[in-house]
Write a protein that holds these residues in place. Structure first.
Motif, PDB file in Angstrom:
ATOM      1  N   THR A   4     -56.161  22.441  77.617  1.00 57.36           N
ATOM      2  CA  THR A   4     -56.944  21.232  77.339  1.00 57.36           C
ATOM      3  C   THR A   4     -58.109  21.602  76.426  1.00 57.36           C
ATOM      4  O   THR A   4     -58.697  22.669  76.565  1.00 57.36           O
ATOM      5  N   VAL A   5     -58.387  20.714  75.485  1.00 55.59           N
ATOM      6  CA  VAL A   5     -59.488  20.923  74.528  1.00 55.59           C
ATOM      7  C   VAL A   5     -60.494  19.790  74.722  1.00 55.59           C
ATOM      8  O   VAL A   5     -60.149  18.619  74.588  1.00 55.59           O
ATOM      9  N   THR A   6     -61.728  20.161  75.046  1.00 57.43           N
ATOM     10  CA  THR A   6     -62.793  19.149  75.162  1.00 57.43           C
ATOM     11  C   THR A   6     -63.884  19.514  74.161  1.00 57.43           C
ATOM     12  O   THR A   6     -64.648  20.452  74.365  1.00 57.43           O
ATOM     13  N   TYR A   7     -63.925  18.768  73.045  1.00 62.87           N
ATOM     14  CA  TYR A   7     -64.942  19.038  72.030  1.00 62.87           C
ATOM     15  C   TYR A   7     -66.334  18.658  72.529  1.00 62.87           C
ATOM     16  O   TYR A   7     -67.327  19.193  72.055  1.00 62.87           O
ATOM     17  N   ASN A   8     -66.380  17.674  73.436  1.00 59.99           N
ATOM     18  CA  ASN A   8     -67.682  17.136  73.834  1.00 59.99           C
ATOM     19  C   ASN A   8     -67.764  16.993  75.361  1.00 59.99           C
ATOM     20  O   ASN A   8     -67.786  15.866  75.880  1.00 59.99           O
ATOM     21  N   PRO A   9     -67.811  18.133  76.091  1.00 63.84           N
ATOM     22  CA  PRO A   9     -67.879  18.062  77.551  1.00 63.84           C
ATOM     23  C   PRO A   9     -69.159  17.360  78.020  1.00 63.84           C
ATOM     24  O   PRO A   9     -70.061  17.076  77.220  1.00 63.84           O
ATOM     25  N   ALA A  10     -69.235  17.131  79.297  1.00 65.13           N
ATOM     26  CA  ALA A  10     -70.430  16.481  79.862  1.00 65.13           C
ATOM     27  C   ALA A  10     -70.590  16.892  81.314  1.00 65.13           C
ATOM     28  O   ALA A  10     -69.603  17.089  82.016  1.00 65.13           O
ATOM     29  N   VAL A  11     -71.842  17.011  81.729  1.00 64.34           N
ATOM     30  CA  VAL A  11     -72.094  16.993  83.167  1.00 64.34           C
ATOM     31  C   VAL A  11     -72.123  15.515  83.537  1.00 64.34           C
ATOM     32  O   VAL A  11     -72.804  14.722  82.886  1.00 64.34           O
ATOM     33  N   THR A  87     -77.367  21.731  73.645  1.00 67.52           N
ATOM     34  CA  THR A  87     -77.131  21.547  75.076  1.00 67.52           C
ATOM     35  C   THR A  87     -76.028  20.522  75.300  1.00 67.52           C
ATOM     36  O   THR A  87     -76.094  19.409  74.777  1.00 67.52           O
ATOM     37  N   THR A  88     -75.024  20.922  76.065  1.00 67.94           N
ATOM     38  CA  THR A  88     -73.950  19.999  76.462  1.00 67.94           C
ATOM     39  C   THR A  88     -74.578  18.748  77.088  1.00 67.94           C
ATOM     40  O   THR A  88     -75.576  18.825  77.796  1.00 67.94           O
ATOM     41  N   ARG A  89     -73.974  17.593  76.833  1.00 66.42           N
ATOM     42  CA  ARG A  89     -74.604  16.328  77.261  1.00 66.42           C
ATOM     43  C   ARG A  89     -74.529  16.086  78.769  1.00 66.42           C
ATOM     44  O   ARG A  89     -73.720  16.707  79.480  1.00 66.42           O
ATOM     45  N   LEU A  90     -75.359  15.138  79.211  1.00 62.55           N
ATOM     46  CA  LEU A  90     -75.357  14.668  80.598  1.00 62.55           C
ATOM     47  C   LEU A  90     -75.010  13.185  80.542  1.00 62.55           C
ATOM     48  O   LEU A  90     -75.732  12.409  79.918  1.00 62.55           O
ATOM     49  N   ASN A  91     -73.886  12.798  81.123  1.00 64.24           N
ATOM     50  CA  ASN A  91     -73.476  11.389  81.150  1.00 64.24           C
ATOM     51  C   ASN A  91     -73.747  10.817  82.536  1.00 64.24           C
ATOM     52  O   ASN A  91     -73.501  11.480  83.537  1.00 64.24           O
ATOM     53  N   THR A  92     -74.219   9.589  82.556  1.00 60.44           N
ATOM     54  CA  THR A  92     -74.618   9.004  83.836  1.00 60.44           C
ATOM     55  C   THR A  92     -73.781   7.786  84.182  1.00 60.44           C
ATOM     56  O   THR A  92     -73.560   6.916  83.330  1.00 60.44           O
ATOM     57  N   THR A  93     -73.285   7.745  85.399  1.00 59.67           N
ATOM     58  CA  THR A  93     -72.677   6.526  85.922  1.00 59.67           C
ATOM     59  C   THR A  93     -73.582   6.024  87.033  1.00 59.67           C
ATOM     60  O   THR A  93     -73.888   6.770  87.971  1.00 59.67           O
ATOM     61  N   ALA A  94     -74.042   4.793  86.901  1.00 60.54           N
ATOM     62  CA  ALA A  94     -74.853   4.187  87.958  1.00 60.54           C
ATOM     63  C   ALA A  94     -74.002   3.117  88.640  1.00 60.54           C
ATOM     64  O   ALA A  94     -73.467   2.227  87.975  1.00 60.54           O
ATOM     65  N   GLN A 105     -74.058  10.127  76.520  1.00 59.73           N
ATOM     66  CA  GLN A 105     -74.817  10.671  75.390  1.00 59.73           C
ATOM     67  C   GLN A 105     -73.870  11.045  74.243  1.00 59.73           C
ATOM     68  O   GLN A 105     -72.653  11.120  74.440  1.00 59.73           O
ATOM     69  N   ALA A 106     -74.475  11.331  73.065  1.00 64.33           N
ATOM     70  CA  ALA A 106     -73.657  11.689  71.890  1.00 64.33           C
ATOM     71  C   ALA A 106     -73.208  13.145  71.935  1.00 64.33           C
ATOM     72  O   ALA A 106     -72.143  13.497  71.429  1.00 64.33           O
ATOM     73  N   GLY A 107     -74.012  14.011  72.526  1.00 63.75           N
ATOM     74  CA  GLY A 107     -73.673  15.443  72.552  1.00 63.75           C
ATOM     75  C   GLY A 107     -74.364  16.189  71.427  1.00 63.75           C
ATOM     76  O   GLY A 107     -74.883  15.574  70.492  1.00 63.75           O
ATOM     77  N   PRO A 108     -74.384  17.525  71.497  1.00 61.24           N
ATOM     78  CA  PRO A 108     -75.080  18.342  70.486  1.00 61.24           C
ATOM     79  C   PRO A 108     -74.316  18.363  69.162  1.00 61.24           C
ATOM     80  O   PRO A 108     -73.087  18.309  69.159  1.00 61.24           O
ATOM     81  N   THR A 109     -75.045  18.438  68.069  1.00 62.66           N
ATOM     82  CA  THR A 109     -74.398  18.513  66.745  1.00 62.66           C
ATOM     83  C   THR A 109     -73.765  19.894  66.556  1.00 62.66           C
ATOM     84  O   THR A 109     -74.364  20.910  66.887  1.00 62.66           O
ATOM     85  N   VAL A 110     -72.524  19.891  66.048  1.00 65.38           N
ATOM     86  CA  VAL A 110     -71.833  21.166  65.820  1.00 65.38           C
ATOM     87  C   VAL A 110     -71.301  21.212  64.381  1.00 65.38           C
ATOM     88  O   VAL A 110     -71.186  20.175  63.727  1.00 65.38           O
TER      89      VAL A 110
END
Ligand SMILES: Nc1ncnc2c1ncn2[C@@H]1O[C@H](COP(=O)(O)OP(=O)(O)O)[C@@H](O)[C@H]1O
Ligand SMILES: O=P(O)(O)OC[C@H]1O[C@](O)(COP(=O)(O)O)[C@@H](O)[C@@H]1O
Length: 302
Positions: A4-11, A87-94, A105-110
């Motif tokens: 599996t390839v995840t270009y834009n992971p998230a916590v 820094t890998t992004r932090l996504n929030t579900t409320a 979030q958009a995630g870090p520029t690469v």
């Protein structure tokens, strides 16, 4: 074996409130949790929980990246990530009363060079299937996905939405849009299950052998050379739907890896996603005993 390839992971941060969201006041959560997330990462966790050989690759950086690395290690998921600055992004579900808010979030520029590095990691694993999942971080174009799809002798599965899905150019074994993504990508009327099946079938001409469209509480359709299959969703108590699509896709891929036909694969996918939506966040439930759930899934030809 699947990579599996995840270009834009998230916590994934999941916070739960007893009351509805309201502006200009402090909302106090009664529950909160952090999970390792991002579409390919979730799939790698689900596949590992189903004992399917699998390696998670992608880009990680910063303290959130370290959290994901450690979580996957604790869960026994094999990994081959590339380190990036930022820094890998932090996504929030409320979850507020019965409403679900997803804040990504958009995630870090690469830079483009990460594509070569990831392609090398994928080739080193000699996979049969490669799943590329999730949005692209700033700095990458859909070509980053096409290059991995065309980069070796594997079947590529893609799970992404928006303009990226519409702009892909390579040949893919499968794509997995949800209803909104299918509507956006095709411009078709997706208000009915039949409309979704028509749209999914027509979308195959854009370079996808099969299309798996997830329809939330309406279930899922799988269209391919062998026809159009529709599975109803199960009647279950849903906590939240984050990771539902990743779970559906993981169940389908897990069954195919075991040599199952499309109908069994679709049943398995719905069963796995039903397990996942009954728990908060993208935490990995017990997936060893989904037989009775799978038997309860009705599949029919459209
Ligand atoms: N409210 C629900 N009730 C029962 N099953 C659900 C519900 N929402 C999602 N699912 C299950 O999860 C699968 C994927 O859900 P969906 O929300 O379409 O994915 P995504 O997370 O990609 O938007 C569905 O096909 C279904 O099996
Ligand atoms: O890359 P995107 O499209 O922003 O999505 C990332 C989010 O999607 C998830 O992979 C969940 O996806 P699904 O709900 O579609 O299964 C989360 O873990 C993650 O935060």
């Amino acid at each position: 074996m699947i990579v599996t390839v995840t270009y834009n992971p998230a916590v994934d941060q999941t916070i739960q409130f007893d009351e509805q969201m309201a502006p200009e006041r402090v909302m106090r959560a009664n529950k909160a949790q952090f999970d390792a997330g991002g579409k390919g990462i979730n799939a790698a966790q689900f596949l590992t929980a189903m004992d399917r050989p699998c390696v998670a690759t992608g880009l990680l950086g910063g303290f959130t990246g370290s959290f994901i690395r450690e979580t996957l290690q604790d869960d026994g998921v094999e990994t081959a990530f590339i380190d990036v600055d930022g820094t890998t992004r932090l996504n929030t579900t409320a979850i507020a009363a019965v409403e679900e808010y997803k804040l990504n979030q958009a995630g870090p520029t690469v830079g483009e060079s990460v594509v070569d590095a990831l392609l090398e990691q994928v080739r080193a694993q000699s996979p049969d299937r490669v799943l590329i999942g999730g949005s692209l971080p700033p700095g990458l174009s859909p070509n980053a996905i096409d290059r991995i799809a065309a980069g070796g002798d594997w079947e590529t599965i893609v799970d992404t939405g928006g303009d990226v899905l519409r702009e892909l150019d390579a040949q893919y074994g499968l794509c997995k849009p949800n209803r909104a993504e299918l509507g956006d990508a095709t411009g078709a009327d997706v208000s009915t299950v039949e409309g979704c099946a028509d749209a999914a079938d027509a979308f195959r001409d854009r370079g996808f052998d099969r299309v798996l469209a997830s329809l939330g509480a309406d279930g899922a359709v799988l269209v391919g050379d062998t026809g159009r299959l529709y599975a109803e969703a199960l009647d279950i108590d849903v906590v939240d739907t984050v990771g539902a699509g990743d779970a559906l896709l993981s169940g389908v891929l897990s069954a195919w890896e075991a040599g199952a036909d499309d109908e069994t694969a679709l049943r398995t996918g719905v069963a796995v996603s039903s397990q996942v939506v009954q728990r908060a966040g993208t935490a990995v439930p017990d997936l060893n005993d989904i037989g009775s759930l799978r038997d309860g899934v009705t599949v029919r030809r459209l």
